[in-house]
Structures are given as structure tokens and as C-alpha cells.
Scaffold this motif. Structure first.
Motif, PDB file in Angstrom:
ATOM      1  N   THR A 100      18.062 -10.622   6.228  1.00  0.00           N
ATOM      2  CA  THR A 100      17.030 -10.727   5.186  1.00  0.00           C
ATOM      3  C   THR A 100      17.572 -10.308   3.832  1.00  0.00           C
ATOM      4  O   THR A 100      17.267 -10.938   2.807  1.00  0.00           O
ATOM      5  CB  THR A 100      15.818  -9.858   5.557  1.00  0.00           C
ATOM      6  N   GLU A 101      18.372  -9.274   3.798  1.00  0.00           N
ATOM      7  CA  GLU A 101      18.964  -8.828   2.534  1.00  0.00           C
ATOM      8  C   GLU A 101      19.957  -9.850   1.997  1.00  0.00           C
ATOM      9  O   GLU A 101      20.038 -10.062   0.780  1.00  0.00           O
ATOM     10  CB  GLU A 101      19.638  -7.471   2.734  1.00  0.00           C
ATOM     11  N   LEU A 102      20.711 -10.498   2.874  1.00  0.00           N
ATOM     12  CA  LEU A 102      21.643 -11.531   2.417  1.00  0.00           C
ATOM     13  C   LEU A 102      20.897 -12.708   1.805  1.00  0.00           C
ATOM     14  O   LEU A 102      21.358 -13.300   0.813  1.00  0.00           O
ATOM     15  CB  LEU A 102      22.507 -11.999   3.596  1.00  0.00           C
ATOM     16  N   LYS A 103      19.750 -13.058   2.384  1.00  0.00           N
ATOM     17  CA  LYS A 103      18.945 -14.138   1.795  1.00  0.00           C
ATOM     18  C   LYS A 103      18.439 -13.743   0.407  1.00  0.00           C
ATOM     19  O   LYS A 103      18.408 -14.563  -0.519  1.00  0.00           O
ATOM     20  CB  LYS A 103      17.775 -14.468   2.709  1.00  0.00           C
ATOM     21  N   LYS A 104      18.039 -12.482   0.237  1.00  0.00           N
ATOM     22  CA  LYS A 104      17.585 -12.020  -1.075  1.00  0.00           C
ATOM     23  C   LYS A 104      18.727 -12.059  -2.094  1.00  0.00           C
ATOM     24  O   LYS A 104      18.526 -12.407  -3.256  1.00  0.00           O
ATOM     25  CB  LYS A 104      17.026 -10.594  -0.964  1.00  0.00           C
ATOM     26  N   ILE A 105      19.927 -11.669  -1.640  1.00  0.00           N
ATOM     27  CA  ILE A 105      21.085 -11.702  -2.544  1.00  0.00           C
ATOM     28  C   ILE A 105      21.404 -13.134  -2.947  1.00  0.00           C
ATOM     29  O   ILE A 105      21.703 -13.417  -4.116  1.00  0.00           O
ATOM     30  CB  ILE A 105      22.293 -11.027  -1.869  1.00  0.00           C
ATOM     31  N   GLU A 109      18.246 -11.893  -6.049  1.00  0.00           N
ATOM     32  CA  GLU A 109      17.623 -10.578  -6.100  1.00  0.00           C
ATOM     33  C   GLU A 109      18.684  -9.490  -5.894  1.00  0.00           C
ATOM     34  O   GLU A 109      19.716  -9.715  -5.269  1.00  0.00           O
ATOM     35  CB  GLU A 109      16.533 -10.461  -5.029  1.00  0.00           C
ATOM     36  N   LYS A 110      18.372  -8.306  -6.420  1.00  0.00           N
ATOM     37  CA  LYS A 110      19.265  -7.169  -6.267  1.00  0.00           C
ATOM     38  C   LYS A 110      18.832  -6.348  -5.057  1.00  0.00           C
ATOM     39  O   LYS A 110      17.657  -6.017  -4.904  1.00  0.00           O
ATOM     40  CB  LYS A 110      19.257  -6.288  -7.523  1.00  0.00           C
ATOM     41  N   VAL A 111      19.775  -6.027  -4.215  1.00  0.00           N
ATOM     42  CA  VAL A 111      19.522  -5.229  -3.017  1.00  0.00           C
ATOM     43  C   VAL A 111      20.409  -3.996  -3.074  1.00  0.00           C
ATOM     44  O   VAL A 111      21.618  -4.105  -3.309  1.00  0.00           O
ATOM     45  CB  VAL A 111      19.814  -6.032  -1.734  1.00  0.00           C
ATOM     46  N   PHE A 112      19.796  -2.841  -2.872  1.00  0.00           N
ATOM     47  CA  PHE A 112      20.559  -1.591  -2.925  1.00  0.00           C
ATOM     48  C   PHE A 112      21.469  -1.521  -1.711  1.00  0.00           C
ATOM     49  O   PHE A 112      21.035  -1.741  -0.578  1.00  0.00           O
ATOM     50  CB  PHE A 112      19.606  -0.394  -2.943  1.00  0.00           C
ATOM     51  N   PRO A 113      22.746  -1.198  -1.890  1.00  0.00           N
ATOM     52  CA  PRO A 113      23.692  -1.232  -0.764  1.00  0.00           C
ATOM     53  C   PRO A 113      23.504  -0.053   0.184  1.00  0.00           C
ATOM     54  O   PRO A 113      22.977   1.001  -0.189  1.00  0.00           O
ATOM     55  CB  PRO A 113      25.052  -1.173  -1.458  1.00  0.00           C
ATOM     56  N   HIS A 114      23.959  -0.244   1.395  1.00  0.00           N
ATOM     57  CA  HIS A 114      24.007   0.827   2.382  1.00  0.00           C
ATOM     58  C   HIS A 114      25.405   1.439   2.312  1.00  0.00           C
ATOM     59  O   HIS A 114      26.365   0.915   2.886  1.00  0.00           O
ATOM     60  CB  HIS A 114      23.719   0.283   3.782  1.00  0.00           C
ATOM     61  N   ILE A 115      25.514   2.557   1.619  1.00  0.00           N
ATOM     62  CA  ILE A 115      26.827   3.127   1.315  1.00  0.00           C
ATOM     63  C   ILE A 115      27.576   3.497   2.590  1.00  0.00           C
ATOM     64  O   ILE A 115      28.768   3.221   2.731  1.00  0.00           O
ATOM     65  CB  ILE A 115      26.665   4.349   0.390  1.00  0.00           C
ATOM     66  N   PHE A 116      26.885   4.118   3.536  1.00  0.00           N
ATOM     67  CA  PHE A 116      27.496   4.492   4.808  1.00  0.00           C
ATOM     68  C   PHE A 116      27.062   3.570   5.943  1.00  0.00           C
ATOM     69  O   PHE A 116      27.269   3.898   7.115  1.00  0.00           O
ATOM     70  CB  PHE A 116      27.152   5.938   5.175  1.00  0.00           C
ATOM     71  N   GLY A 117      26.469   2.449   5.631  1.00  0.00           N
ATOM     72  CA  GLY A 117      25.986   1.545   6.657  1.00  0.00           C
ATOM     73  C   GLY A 117      24.679   2.027   7.267  1.00  0.00           C
ATOM     74  O   GLY A 117      23.927   2.790   6.650  1.00  0.00           O
ATOM     75  N   THR A 118      24.398   1.576   8.482  1.00  0.00           N
ATOM     76  CA  THR A 118      23.193   1.979   9.198  1.00  0.00           C
ATOM     77  C   THR A 118      23.583   2.466  10.591  1.00  0.00           C
ATOM     78  O   THR A 118      24.690   2.212  11.073  1.00  0.00           O
ATOM     79  CB  THR A 118      22.203   0.811   9.325  1.00  0.00           C
TER      80      THR A 118
END
Length: 351
Positions: A100-105, A109-118
């Protein structure tokens, strides 16, 4: 006749000195206090100063970052109301995104990154590390305060009263001091977890969890003995001083003498012992959380994060490394800062 052999008073010798003469004859030093001198010596210690800055930065970061971070420590990113769970959010590597975030990108759209992942549940790992740091620091500071209050009270009473009171208290301290700490901590935490859990349901303390409260009880029961021994030893050497005898002769009560005379003169020992107790409390909380006896899920701590990372150690080793590095940095900084406080405030170590 020479003035040296005259019986007349030389009036010129009693003329007040001018400011220039005072400055020339007397090396003036600005007034200072024990605390101010200790702070000056502490700031000259570069290792202790850098450690203090690191502790302050970590503490402020754990308080401020959650205020503006877009993700929560317990929100599962792959879970949407009325939709199936999106597994693409689980076990993300650092700076990667879900579908979903890749589709927004792609849509701009701007998506805040997951610095350490999930993690395996799709929760942002960075904010969980931040919350875990906050919990570990809070447990360390509050546990040290509990140890300070109990140890200072018991040690001051034993040292000031002496006699049978001192004998009884010190025998209790010796019994507690001889018990195996690790075994008792695990046993008490396990028992209190079962007994406190039902009692906290529906109360304001339910969110804190029974494990944290049981952890504070464990520290209050076991870890005050070293502090009380240090305070008792200091007060035994101070209670025979002239100012203490003068206060007692004037009719001062024992509690007043302890508060106004004895404890203020033990402040260096109190500061040093409290600063060195904090990393011990953080380490104890970390390994209890690692064993599953720490904070309640989904609230994270550094120890529980390291424990959860064991399941995917071969695939995602950074999840184990990150909380381990944070724990090591906090404990090392606090130990070095405590050593700097000892060097700065202990009168016996002054040059």
C-alpha cells in the motif's frame, strides 16, 4: 627615639587598607559551595561529560520523538478494518515499504520511512525501540529512587541509633544480602505477576502492568541493602562530631539531627550510589523482560525486544543488535558518569 622602641601606638598602622592594597596583598577567591565545586570537577572530566550528554540525548529522544512520529508502538500496519491482513508489512527491512505504501509513493504521495523496518507483526521497529528505551530508563530511575528512599531511611536509623537497633537492622541486612539475587528476583517476579494481575484489572495501574509493579517491589525488597550499608557507615563516623553533639545537647530530636546534619554530609555517597544503581536497575529490567517477566505486551522494553528478536535471529539479526547496542550504550554511559560523579564529589579522592 626610634619608633620600634617607643610605647606610643602608631596610628598609621590602623588606617584601613584601600581596595588596591587588598587586591595586592590578598588573593581573592569567589565564594563557592560543595555542589558547585563538584560540578566544576565533573565538567573537567571529559569522559563523564560525554557520558552525561549521551544520557541526556537518549532521555530527551525517548520523550520527544513519540510526540511527532507518525507510527505507534502497538499499531499493526498490515491490519485494515474490514480488509484482510496485508503480510507485506511484516518483517520489513530498514527503509523498505509495504504494498500500500509503494502504491502511494507511485502516486506521488510522501510516506514516512521505516528506519529500522518492521517486526513480525508489522509494527514500526524504530518507535518500538524508542518506547523500549523510555520504559527501561523510567524503570531504572524510579527503581533507584525506591532503593534510595528505603536504603537512606534504614541506614540512617541504624547508624544514628546504634546499639540493639543497629544490631537487629544489620542482621536483617546480612540475611537479605546473603540471598541469591537472580533466583529471588525471578521467583518474586513470577509470584507477584500471578497475584497482582487480577487485582489490577479495571484500575489505573492496569496499563502499567503487573510486571512493572512487581519489578518495583522486587527492587524495594532486595536492592536497598548496599545503600543502607554505605549510609550507615557514613553516619557512624559523623554522629560523634562536635556539631552533632552540640545539637543533641541543645535538645534537638534525632530525626532533626539526621535531616539537618548527618544526611547533608552524606550527600556525596548518596549521589554516587544512586547514579551507579540506575544501570543495575536497567540491566535487571532488561534480563527480566528477556525472560518474559518484564513489561506486559504490547508495551515494549529493550529486553523484550531482544527476546522477540531471537525467533528471527538468522534472518533479521539487526533486530537483536539494535536493542543490545542501546542497552550497552545506556549502561556504559551511566557507569562512566557514575565514576565521574565519584571522582568529583568524593572528598577522599580530591587532589
Amino acid at each position: 627615639m626610634d619608633k620600634k622602641f617607643s610605647m606610643h601606638v602608631d596610628v598609621d598602622a590602623f588606617i584601613p587598607a584601600s581596595a588596591e592594597e587588598k587586591e595586592y596583598m590578598v588573593q581573592m577567591r569567589p565564594s563557592s559551595t560543595f555542589f558547585r565545586d563538584g560540578v566544576k570537577r565533573l565538567l573537567k572530566n571529559r569522559v563523564a561529560t560525554v557520558s552525561m550528554i549521551i544520557i541526556v540525548l537518549i532521555t530527551l529522544s525517548s520523550i520527544i520523538i513519540p510526540l511527532f512520529w507518525p507510527y505507534s508502538y502497538d499499531s499493526m500496519l498490515g491490519v485494515r478494518p474490514g480488509r484482510p491482513v496485508d503480510p507485506s508489512y511484516n518483517n520489513l527491512a530498514p527503509f523498505t515499504y509495504g504494498k500500500t505504501e509503494l502504491k502511494k509513493i507511485d502516486a506521488g504521495e510522501k510516506v514516512f520511512p521505516h528506519i529500522f523496518g518492521t517486526d513480525a507483526a508489522g509494527r514500526d521497529y524504530f518507535i518500538r525501540v524508542v518506547y523500549g528505551t523510555r520504559i527501561s530508563l523510567a524503570v531504572g530511575f524510579f527503581a533507584s529512587i525506591i532503593v534510595l528512599i528505603i536504603g537512606m531511611t534504614v541506614g540512617s536509623i541504624a547508624g544514628y541509633c546504634g546499639g540493639k537497633v543497629d544490631l537487629i537492622i544489620m542482621r536483617i541486612v546480612d540475611i537479605i544480602y546473603s540471598l541469591p539475587d537472580m533466583l529471588l528476583v525471578i521467583l518474586l517476579a513470577s509470584v507477584l505477576k500471578m497475584t497482582l494481575g487480577p487485582a489490577l484489572e479495571g484500575t489505573a495501574l492496569e496499563k502499567i502492568g503487573s510486571n512493572i509493579i512487581s519489578l518495583f517491589i522486587v527492587f524495594g525488597v532486595l536492592y536497598w541493602v548496599s545503600m543502607s550499608r554505605l549510609i550507615r557507615g557514613q553516619i557512624l563516623s559523623l554522629r560523634e562530631q562536635e556539631y552533632v553533639l552540640a545539637s543533641r545537647a541543645a535538645g534537638a530530636k534525632g530525626s532533626w539531627v539526621i535531616r539537618k546534619h548527618l544526611l547533608p554530609n552524606c550527600i556525596s555517597v548518596v549521589i554516587i550510589s544512586t547514579a551507579l544503581q540506575i544501570p543495575n536497575a536497567i540491566f535487571t529490567e532488561s534480563y527480566l523482560s528477556f525472560l518474559g517477566l518484564g513489561v506486559n505486551a504490547p508495551m515494549p522494553s529493550l529486553g523484550s525486544l531482544a527476546s522477540d528478536a531471537l525467533n528471527g535471529l538468522s534472518s533479521y539479526p539487526f533486530r537483536m543488535v539494535i536493542p543490545a547496542v542501546v542497552i550497552s550504550l545506556i549502561v556504559l554511559s551511566l557507569n562512566l558518569f557514575g565514576d565521574g560523579l565519584r571522582d568529583a564529589f568524593d572528598p577522599k579522592l580530591r587532589n
